[in-house]
Design a protein around this motif. Sequence first.
Motif, PDB file in Angstrom:
ATOM      1  N   ALA A 107      -3.869   5.204  -0.835  1.00  0.00           N
ATOM      2  CA  ALA A 107      -3.209   4.123  -0.090  1.00  0.00           C
ATOM      3  C   ALA A 107      -2.029   4.661   0.713  1.00  0.00           C
ATOM      4  CB  ALA A 107      -2.747   3.037  -1.059  1.00  0.00           C
TER       5      ALA A 107
ATOM      6  N   ASN B 229      -3.553  -1.985  -5.866  1.00  0.00           N
ATOM      7  CA  ASN B 229      -3.444  -3.215  -5.085  1.00  0.00           C
ATOM      8  C   ASN B 229      -4.724  -4.030  -5.187  1.00  0.00           C
ATOM      9  OD1 ASN B 229      -0.797  -3.137  -3.372  1.00  0.00           O
ATOM     10  ND2 ASN B 229      -1.561  -1.040  -3.423  1.00  0.00           N
TER      11      ASN B 229
ATOM     12  N   ALA C  79      -7.986  -0.087  -2.148  1.00  0.00           N
ATOM     13  CA  ALA C  79      -7.589  -1.246  -2.945  1.00  0.00           C
ATOM     14  C   ALA C  79      -8.827  -1.838  -3.607  1.00  0.00           C
ATOM     15  CB  ALA C  79      -6.933  -2.289  -2.042  1.00  0.00           C
TER      16      ALA C  79
ATOM     17  N   LEU D 119       0.833  -1.210   0.000  1.00  0.00           N
ATOM     18  CA  LEU D 119       0.000   0.000   0.000  1.00  0.00           C
ATOM     19  C   LEU D 119       0.864   1.255   0.000  1.00  0.00           C
ATOM     20  CD1 LEU D 119      -2.720  -1.066   2.602  1.00  0.00           C
ATOM     21  CD2 LEU D 119      -3.045  -0.846   0.127  1.00  0.00           C
TER      22      LEU D 119
END
Length: 202
Positions: free
Chosen positions: A175, A127, A143, A121
């Motif tokens: 993130a 992600n 994410a 992250l």
Amino acid sequence: MTLSKLANDDEKLLNWYREKGVTKKDYYLVVGRFVPENSFEVMIREFMKSKSEKDFALITNVNDKFLNELEEKLHFKSDKRIKFVGTVYNQELLKKIRENAYAYFHGHTVGGTNPSLIEALGSTDLNLLVDVGFNREVAEDCALYWSRDEGNLAKLIDKADLMNKEEIEEMGRKAKRRVAEEYTWDKICKQYESVFTEEIVK
């Protein structure tokens, strides 16, 4: 978390890319122990089903028994995109490889807050996490999430491939902000302190 000190034209990085046959921002990445509970079978199976033209680089310490089992089930060696690239012990190089990935897979299904997820992250913009409670608690809306059901991750990979640069960069900013605000030693120590203080008061 700090970004890698390596530049994009650093010889160590360029040599690694040449040796492994991958290109900056043109690979999905996973870093983790090569064990069944980290969803390697699902990630490989689904990547093979996806339409992605990017590579899938797996940084892991290969266990031959498990690798052979996966090959028997999936025949991934026939898919040139699937690249087992060994381990990377140079931390600056590993950080840079994470930063330059198109997206990062996190398939851990046991264990709570995972340091490799925090690292992902803090360094990779996009992600894709297996949808379990502790991963959602860590990443929240920073994410994208997938289930281990047949076809689910393949669809998400195809969707991720179509995201534009601005969308991906915005996910990365969110993130990094989350890691900077929620996962500092200062904040974690204060939380432990308050728990111990409460216990002493009781």
